[in-house]
Design an enzyme around this catalytic site. Sequence first.
Site, mmCIF file in Angstrom:
data_model
loop_
_atom_site.group_PDB
_atom_site.id
_atom_site.type_symbol
_atom_site.label_atom_id
_atom_site.label_comp_id
_atom_site.label_asym_id
_atom_site.label_seq_id
_atom_site.Cartn_x
_atom_site.Cartn_y
_atom_site.Cartn_z
ATOM 1 N N THR A 12 0.801 -1.215 0.000
ATOM 2 C CA THR A 12 0.000 0.000 0.000
ATOM 3 C C THR A 12 0.838 1.271 0.000
ATOM 4 O OG1 THR A 12 -1.762 -1.164 1.189
ATOM 5 C CG2 THR A 12 -1.807 1.228 1.259
ATOM 6 N N SER A 56 1.776 -8.010 -0.499
ATOM 7 C CA SER A 56 2.562 -8.810 0.439
ATOM 8 C C SER A 56 1.954 -10.185 0.682
ATOM 9 C CB SER A 56 2.738 -8.073 1.762
ATOM 10 O OG SER A 56 1.541 -8.025 2.497
ATOM 11 N N ARG A 239 0.986 -25.787 16.880
ATOM 12 C CA ARG A 239 0.494 -24.588 17.561
ATOM 13 C C ARG A 239 -0.338 -25.050 18.748
ATOM 14 N NH1 ARG A 239 -0.505 -19.224 14.845
ATOM 15 N NH2 ARG A 239 0.623 -18.830 16.786
#
Length: 334
Positions: A12, A56, A239
């Site tokens: 951006t 990204s 996780r």
Amino acid sequence: MRKICLIYTGGTIGMKQNPNGKLAPVDFDQLRASIPALALLPVELDVVTVDKPVDSSEMQPEGWIDLVERIEEHYQDYDGFVLLHGTDTMAYTASALSFLIQGLKKPIIITGSQLPVGVLRTDATENLLSALEFAAMERDGEALIQEVCIYFEYKLYRGNRAYKRSSNEFDAFSSPNYPALAESGVRMSLNEDLLWKPVESILRFQKKVDASVGVVALYPGLDFTKVPVLEDWKVILLRTFGAGNAPNTPAFIDFLQRCEKGGVQIINTSQCVSGRIVPGLYDSSSALEQFNTLSAKDMTFESALVKAMVLLGRNLGRDEFIIKFSESLSGECA
């Protein structure tokens, strides 16, 4: 006057609304016109744009290697580097560069923005100007900052300690387990005691990563009998809950056995963004203790994942991988 290389990768911050109301990349002359304060900076600025700027969310390990090669090519020509990058994977890129470039003696500061240049209330101007100021800081001709950092919304973070916490706030990044390295307000305040000093004296640029890494997030109701262990996995990041806890059930133990049988290195990383893995703290972590499980300590998930990829890219033996992963290579863990 310090000489800084500004590298635009996409995102951006390097875009502006065109006459059709769409966001499109701008060239640096347009950026200078939009941010006239750039002319006030006491730096000599050169601009490099990657061959194909990307959002990204499309950044891949190949993009990290491209940045490493560009920095290596221009390393002797500049006193520091500022990378303009989209925010979604900024923490991954910052972590990757911190591990791929060892012995760094110059700043690599990554920044971006939540709103594009030229939009009312944009954060792009302050983020870019301050990132350049931090990159130019020196004492007796030597850079004060000698590591990869993220600058965002008045704070400078160690790159491999930060993560994106918000998609709609200017204060988009946080470093839960390590203090901000600096803050910019009326004055720019740099905490030199917190800065990383390179362990390696020799500058090294690594140009290979191995993404043979799997990730399994635990949640109540997960049926481990249906969770596959893929053949190309060399490492798996679990996780887990809290301080590294997992269900001590036959199905979970069988899953861990399948991982170990397949030669997959298990890494325990918490779903919590703050705190650290504490092996054996609760009985519920006893299943993991039965296996050769590595602790991610207080690393961010982004840092632990990318560190595993980078170490796999070194073609280390299993024992050396374990040693290196457990060490702090660039200040990513305590």
